[in-house]
Design a protein around this motif. Sequence first.
Motif, PDB file in Angstrom:
ATOM      1  N   THR A   8     110.278  63.528  47.721  1.00 27.19           N
ATOM      2  CA  THR A   8     110.506  64.800  47.020  1.00 27.19           C
ATOM      3  C   THR A   8     109.403  65.072  46.013  1.00 27.19           C
ATOM      4  OG1 THR A   8     112.887  64.597  47.319  1.00 27.19           O
ATOM      5  CG2 THR A   8     112.135  66.064  45.552  1.00 27.19           C
ATOM      6  N   TYR A   9     109.006  64.063  45.273  1.00 27.84           N
ATOM      7  CA  TYR A   9     107.972  64.218  44.248  1.00 27.84           C
ATOM      8  C   TYR A   9     106.638  64.636  44.877  1.00 27.84           C
ATOM      9  CZ  TYR A   9     105.179  63.246  40.102  1.00 27.84           C
ATOM     10  OH  TYR A   9     104.329  63.375  39.031  1.00 27.84           O
ATOM     11  N   ASP A  12     106.913  68.208  46.359  1.00 33.07           N
ATOM     12  CA  ASP A  12     106.882  69.240  45.312  1.00 33.07           C
ATOM     13  C   ASP A  12     105.469  69.443  44.773  1.00 33.07           C
ATOM     14  OD1 ASP A  12     109.608  69.686  45.568  1.00 33.07           O
ATOM     15  OD2 ASP A  12     110.146  68.580  43.744  1.00 33.07           O
ATOM     16  N   ARG A  15     103.513  71.410  47.340  1.00 31.80           N
ATOM     17  CA  ARG A  15     103.885  72.837  47.308  1.00 31.80           C
ATOM     18  C   ARG A  15     103.179  73.552  46.156  1.00 31.80           C
ATOM     19  NH1 ARG A  15     109.881  71.105  48.289  1.00 31.80           N
ATOM     20  NH2 ARG A  15     110.230  71.755  50.426  1.00 31.80           N
ATOM     21  N   HIS A  16     103.151  72.922  45.019  1.00 35.50           N
ATOM     22  CA  HIS A  16     102.513  73.540  43.848  1.00 35.50           C
ATOM     23  C   HIS A  16     101.011  73.738  44.059  1.00 35.50           C
ATOM     24  CE1 HIS A  16     101.371  74.420  39.741  1.00 35.50           C
ATOM     25  NE2 HIS A  16     100.487  73.450  39.831  1.00 35.50           N
TER      26      HIS A  16
END
Length: 195
Positions: A8-9, A12, A15-16
Amino acid sequence: MIDDFAKTYLHDDLRHVREVVVWKLDGLGEYDIRRPLTATGTNLLGLVKHLSVCEARYFGEVFGRPFPEPLARWDDAEAGETEMWASEHETREEIVDRYRRVWEHSDATILALAIDSPGYVPWWPRPQVMLFNILVHVLAETNRHAGHADILREHLDGSTGFAARYADGQRDAAFWAARRAEIERAARAGDPTLA
């Protein structure tokens, strides 16, 4: 538990940084996003095009989930020569939209697979990989090119930052000229051969 957190980290962060790369095109005309800004021809739209091809390969064919649109083979040297720039027939919209479609495909792969899911990268010396390796690799590659994009954008119009809300627009040209002169003085003073 740590596997889910790591996945997840990393996802994310990916994505950023994808959004950062695309944001670097905002407010610039067609010539500025396409023109070669380094000796090797690096340009903003070419970085987006390159990242879309890389990400499509890594989260596609590496895991047996090929991106549904045509891609040149990874070992096609001729196609590789055009991966870092946009021809006059390729539009900003086409390239950015394709990158966003790649994101959707990549995100589906990332969400569908466990972090230790096996993949195969035929162009790597150690081709047996896991999703974790590819997440780290693509995140590093995207961050690397986001840094390139930041420098190129700063060169074009002085805009810096890693997101629109953090763009450094409060300083004027006089401030940056003085800062650059200060750094130049320090560089010269630090080199005894220039004294």
